[in-house]
Design an enzyme around this catalytic site. Structure first.
Site, PDB file in Angstrom:
ATOM      1  N   LYS A  80       0.836  -1.201   0.000  1.00 10.24           N
ATOM      2  CA  LYS A  80       0.000   0.000   0.000  1.00 10.24           C
ATOM      3  C   LYS A  80       0.875   1.257   0.000  1.00 10.24           C
ATOM      4  CE  LYS A  80      -3.905   1.939   2.678  1.00 10.24           C
ATOM      5  NZ  LYS A  80      -4.780   1.698   3.851  1.00 10.24           N
ATOM      6  N   SER A 154      -9.448   1.841   3.249  1.00 10.80           N
ATOM      7  CA  SER A 154      -8.598   2.573   2.324  1.00 10.80           C
ATOM      8  C   SER A 154      -7.574   1.712   1.589  1.00 10.80           C
ATOM      9  CB  SER A 154      -7.859   3.683   3.085  1.00 10.80           C
ATOM     10  OG  SER A 154      -6.997   3.138   4.075  1.00 10.80           O
ATOM     11  N   SER A 178      -9.837  -0.339   7.419  1.00 13.66           N
ATOM     12  CA  SER A 178      -9.277  -0.194   6.076  1.00 13.66           C
ATOM     13  C   SER A 178      -8.614  -1.438   5.504  1.00 13.66           C
ATOM     14  CB  SER A 178      -8.277   0.969   6.044  1.00 13.66           C
ATOM     15  OG  SER A 178      -8.949   2.191   6.171  1.00 13.66           O
TER      16      SER A 178
END
Length: 455
Positions: A80, A154, A178
């Site tokens: 990420k 996210s 997330s």
């Protein structure tokens, strides 16, 4: 690249690599080819490190031939884009990326030490604020199962990459759901470990302890091996053993009062209850004593966002309007308010430890309040309207960031229209072993990893 390899997952690929049935270079080339073919439709990656990944794969193959037995040696993964990789900009989903760091973050250092090959960095909404895969800077990350529906967030790009067979597994972060939310939206296993289990260095903590780092994977064993590589645990052992007879609490009521929970997401919880009882577990309806949690989560979240706009972004003027609005609200939250919210979070953890986890090993809830929503649902909305809207979509997750205890999202089939469904499981503090053992038992009874999106 053969689909059997693209969707094999971390554990199986690690096994094939050790047995010499496939090389790391072959895997990296295969995943890079899939990324090139599918990325224009999915928008999962911010950056792909083609030459660097191939060089790492060549080194991994040499070590494999030499008998190196590291857990993830040669396995291609994604990271990420809110985690530092030496020499590469960290974008945080913004138009103004942070200057390339000189050192890997601790979790990336451990992944490399475990032998993983990093394919690239994945998209996230700006500063990881909202549970949707959309940003003004980078556009919409598409759900491989239904491109008109959200990936969740996210860790949106990480989830899309794994679900589409663009990486064997991916690193995510979870400050309010997330990891679990995109796992639920994309038919993956996602676990938020115990607070502090996986280092967030170079930060001491993030969002005042709300944030944790963990994996999004195809199988439970994939996640366990990933955690073993980045911690000092032995989670693969837990995923491989019988959980024993557990006492399981079930709650279909959202922690946020007045939030409707659709029948579509309640059904898989009830079906899982039937399975758990058939497996010999003691399953009981139970309503946790959540109390009001928004006044605890919101100050830590908003002040954390404000701090991020000051420390992680080179030019805050390039941030989205609603991000600036969130930061302006966070600026008004002082240290006394933060301290009061943290004390309240500790009290919440103690209360739930007594009233729920004193009697139960695991709590079972829906993962989301409704199936994945349409992309663009909150496009152009201000901070208040977006926050209220997403809160009605994901009310089951934030409590466990406040308490810090482990929680996981488990695939639970599909709705009639093909949308993925999921169930959330929460364990006592430091109870990752219990979650992994129970999730692996469920997976053996109802395998989910063989399902693949029609891309």
């Amino acid at each position: 690249m053969e689909a059997e390899l693209a969707f094999a997952g971390i554990a199986r690929l690690a096994e094939l690599l050790r047995e010499g049935q496939v090389s790391s270079v072959e895997l990296v080339e295969g995943f890079l080819g899939r990324i090139e073919a599918l990325e224009p439709r999915l928008n999962a990656f911010r950056a792909v490190y083609r030459e660097r990944a191939l060089a790492e794969a060549v080194q991994a193959d040499a070590r494999l031939r030499g008998g190196d037995q590291r857990l993830l040696l040669g396995v291609p993964i994604a990271v990420k884009d809110n985690v530092d990789i030496a020499g590469e900009e960290t974008g945080y989903g913004t138009r103004s990326p942070r200057t390339a760091p000189s050192a890997d973050s601790e979790v990336v250092r451990r992944l490399r030490a475990g032998g993983a090959v990093i394919l690239g960095k994945t998209h996230l909404p700006e500063l990881a604020i909202f549970p949707i895969g959309e940003s003004a800077a980078w556009g919409v990350t598409r759900n491989p199962w239904r491109p008109d529906r959200t990936t969740g967030g996210s860790s949106s790009g990480s989830a899309a990459a794994v679900a589409a067979g663009l990486a064997a597994g991916a690193l995510g972060s979870d400050g309010g759901g997330s990891i679990r939310i995109p796992a639920a939206c994309c038919h993956l296993f996602g676990i938020k470990p115990q607070r502090g289990r996986v280092s967030v260095a170079p930060f001491d903590e993030h969002w005042f302890g709300l944030s944790a780092i963990g994996p999004l994977t195809r199988t439970v064993m994939d996640a366990a091996l990933f955690l073993d590589a980045v911690t000092d645990g032995s989670f693969a052992d837990a995923a491989g053993r019988d959980p024993g007879r557990l006492r399981v609490a079930v709650s279909l009521k959202a922690p946020v009062p007045g939030t409707p929970v659709s029948e579509a997401v309640q059904r898989p919880v009830r079906e899982l209850v039937d399975l758990l009882r058939a497996l010999g577990h003691d399953v009981v309806d139970h309503e946790p004593d959540y109390g009001e949690t928004r006044h605890l989560f919101t100050p830590l979240w908003l002040r954390g966002i404000y701090d991020d706009t000051r420390t992680l972004v080179q030019d805050p003027s390039q941030l989205e309007r609603r991000t600036r609005q969130m930061a302006a609200a966070g600026r008004l939250i002082g240290s006394n308010t933060v301290a009061r919210a943290r004390r309240g979070a500790d009290a919440l953890a103690e209360r739930l430890a007594r009233s729920t986890f004193g009697d139960f090993d695991v709590l079972l809830t829906p993962a989301l309040a409704k199936p994945p929503v349409n992309v663009g649902r909150w496009e152009g909305r201000n901070a208040v309207r977006t926050t209220l809207g997403v809160g009605m979509f994901v009310p089951f997750n934030q409590t466990w960031n406040l308490t810090g205890q482990p929680a996981a999202s488990i695939p639970a089939g599909f709705a009639d229209d093909g949308l993925p469904l999921a169930v959330q499981m929460v364990a006592r503090a430091n109870g990752e072993d219990t979650l992994l053992a129970l999730a692996a038992q469920i997976e053996r009874e109802r395998p989910w990893a063989q399902a693949r999106p029609q891309l």
